[in-house]
Design an enzyme around this catalytic site. Structure first.
Site, PDB file in Angstrom:
ATOM      1  N   ASP A  82       1.026  -1.119  -0.425  1.00  0.00           N
ATOM      2  CA  ASP A  82      -0.080   0.057  -0.426  1.00  0.00           C
ATOM      3  C   ASP A  82       0.620   1.443  -0.011  1.00  0.00           C
ATOM      4  OD1 ASP A  82      -1.368   1.879   0.144  1.00  0.00           O
ATOM      5  OD2 ASP A  82      -2.395   1.249   1.940  1.00  0.00           O
ATOM      6  N   GLN A  84       0.718   6.113   0.866  1.00  0.00           N
ATOM      7  CA  GLN A  84       1.970   7.383   2.110  1.00  0.00           C
ATOM      8  C   GLN A  84       2.756   8.373   1.112  1.00  0.00           C
ATOM      9  OE1 GLN A  84       0.466   9.208   3.746  1.00  0.00           O
ATOM     10  NE2 GLN A  84      -1.766   8.183   4.155  1.00  0.00           N
ATOM     11  N   CYS A 112      -9.037   5.876  10.812  1.00  0.00           N
ATOM     12  CA  CYS A 112      -8.980   4.843   9.500  1.00  0.00           C
ATOM     13  C   CYS A 112      -7.740   3.675  10.095  1.00  0.00           C
ATOM     14  CB  CYS A 112      -8.775   5.020   8.260  1.00  0.00           C
ATOM     15  SG  CYS A 112     -10.670   6.056   7.696  1.00  0.00           S
TER      16      CYS A 112
HETATM   17  C1  LIG Z   1      -1.778   3.903   3.769  1.00  0.00           C
HETATM   18  C2  LIG Z   1      -3.374   4.567   3.215  1.00  0.00           C
HETATM   19  N1  LIG Z   1      -3.768   3.853   2.483  1.00  0.00           N
HETATM   20  C3  LIG Z   1      -5.473   3.441   2.015  1.00  0.00           C
HETATM   21  C4  LIG Z   1      -5.763   4.391   2.115  1.00  0.00           C
HETATM   22  C5  LIG Z   1      -6.994   4.637   0.954  1.00  0.00           C
HETATM   23  O1  LIG Z   1      -6.522   5.440   0.008  1.00  0.00           O
HETATM   24  P1  LIG Z   1      -8.566   5.915  -0.667  1.00  0.00           P
HETATM   25  O2  LIG Z   1      -9.172   6.795   0.504  1.00  0.00           O
HETATM   26  O3  LIG Z   1      -7.742   7.401  -1.731  1.00  0.00           O
HETATM   27  O4  LIG Z   1      -8.698   4.864  -1.125  1.00  0.00           O
HETATM   28  C6  LIG Z   1      -5.097   6.216   2.754  1.00  0.00           C
HETATM   29  C7  LIG Z   1      -6.059   7.263   3.344  1.00  0.00           C
HETATM   30  O5  LIG Z   1      -5.659   8.300   3.717  1.00  0.00           O
HETATM   31  C8  LIG Z   1      -3.854   5.668   3.882  1.00  0.00           C
HETATM   32  O6  LIG Z   1      -3.529   6.993   3.901  1.00  0.00           O
END
Ligand SMILES: Cc1ncc(COP(=O)(O)O)c(C=O)c1O
Length: 404
Positions: free
Chosen positions: A197, A200, A361
């Site tokens: 992922d 960031q 989150c």
């Molecule tokens: C580490 C990480 N993964 C995933 C996401 C989700 O991203 P999105 O809401 O643009 O799909 C975020 C969003 O804050 C994030 O910080």
């Protein structure tokens, strides 16, 4: 020559329109430079055509520009093959595509999926739910008190029945930069593919996906100076034929009969319907902007701001920083003694300082660190030392107000 950092803020019109704004929430979404806004507007004003359909100039131009962005993305990620880049709505959709379009059909009762305790819900819930649905187990690599992954447990966590390891490059709560190259090689020794992922990190740190040998990489344009509603799934070629679409419709097909549909190859089979053409063009403009930066310089710049902010918080007193990772990016989470994070954020908001408060989150992470919520400050290239001064002054005022 790279764009000079001391004048970079001038390229972000939000700060001309809101001169008082101190924006410390770039981990949620970053602001857009003039060039990205112009590209989005220009596309609507001068081209505005759908892609892969029309034979007239407007449409063929739009298609060429749209497809060219795959090449820009692959250059940004350090990937040799632009056809490994699929456009999605964002990180969340990209992860769900791998969970339900690829892993789901392989996942048997008693298999495992490995994640870490520092994942954003976007890289946690899809795997948790998939495991529930398939009778599989979710193995969670713990985080130390310092906010780093506890790698001593990784060998025992990855077993012959682990179908995938999913981890974040940079924690959106603690700012920890994970040693993904080392972790990928541990997983690969056990023949376990790895999803990174990179929400960031993409656009903020040099990416070397081919040399890391990552199997899947996902990110969102809106966190790297680009538009909302646009993101990327990178998948290694060996997996591409097996990823099935989750949505069906026009544009993604080779042939349709009343009985049967033959789909296009990856990435097109994952992009049914009319795509967010302007979003992809805007992503391309964001990458053009990023390519004018020296990412080694910008990442050091934002790390230094983060380090200074941590030091100033320490001097202020009454603040507890969550985690002390040795390798960290531009994010810091903290709590003020006896003051709820939401009260801190509301007080700062009155001084035009935008920070985030809550669980970000990442509830499993906060739970494992024994806190329900934090205040999160995150820096980007348009932040300054004055932003830190104003924030620390406001926090000092809050402390005085609270102790009355
Ligand atoms: C580490 C990480 N993964 C995933 C996401 C989700 O991203 P999105 O809401 O643009 O799909 C975020 C969003 O804050 C994030 O910080």
């Amino acid at each position: 020559m790279a764009l000079p950092l001391h004048t970079i803020k001038d390229q972000f019109p939000i700060f001309k329109n809101r001169p008082e704004l101190v924006y410390l929430d770039s981990a949620a979404t970053s602001h857009k430079p003039d060039s990205v806004i112009l590209a989005l507007n220009d596309f609507s004003e001068k081209e505005n055509a759908s892609v892969h359909r029309g034979l007239y100039d407007l449409s063929t131009d739009a298609t060429r520009r749209f497809e060219n962005v795959r090449k820009k993305v692959s250059d940004l990620l350090g990937v040799s093959n632009p056809s490994s880049i699929a456009f999605t709505k964002g990180t969340t959709e990209s992860i769900n595509l791998i969970a339900h379009g690829l892993i789901r059909k392989k996942l048997k009762l008693g298999d495992t999926i490995a994640v870490t305790a520092m994942e954003h819900h976007a890289n946690f819930i899809p795997w948790q739910q998939l495991c529930h649905q398939r009778g599989a187990l979710l193995n969670i690599l713990p985080v130390t008190k310092n906010g780093e992954l506890n790698l001593s447990g990784i060998d025992s966590m990855l077993g012959p029945r682990t179908r995938l390891l999913c981890l974040t490059h940079i924690s959106n709560v603690l700012g920890t930069i994970n040693p993904i190259e080392e972790i990928i090689s541990i997983a690969h020794r056990k023949k376990i593919p790895v999803l990174i992922d990179a929400a960031q990190s993409t656009g903020h740190y040099p990416m070397m996906v081919d040399s890391w040998d990552a199997d899947f990489v996902v990110f969102s344009a809106h966190k790297m100076f680009g538009p909302f509603g646009t993101g990327v799934l990178y998948a290694k070629q060996e997996f591409a034929p097996y990823i099935e679409p989750l949505n069906f419709g026009g544009g993604a097909i080779r042939n349709v009969t009343t009985e049967h549909t033959e789909f296009l190859d990856y990435p097109y089979k994952l992009e049914p319907g009319t795509p967010h053409v302007a979003g992809v063009i805007g992503l391309g403009a964001a990458i053009d902007f990023i390519q004018q930066l020296d990412l080694a310089e910008t990442s050091l710049f934002t790390r230094n701001l983060t380090q200074k902010f941590k030091a100033r918080l320490h001097e202020l007193g009454g603040a507890r920083i969550l985690g002390q990772p040795s390798n960290f990016g531009s994010i810091v989470s903290f709590q003020m003694e006896n003051i709820h994070p939401h009260d801190v954020a509301s007080f700062l908001a009155q001084a035009n300082i935008a920070v985030r408060a809550g669980h970000h989150c990442a509830q499993p992470l906060l739970e494992s660190m024994g806190v329900p919520a934090t205040v999160r400050v995150s820096f980007s290239i348009y932040n300054t030392e004055q932003d830190i001064d104003k924030t620390i002054d406001a926090l000092a005022a809050l402390k005085r107000f609270w102790s009355r």
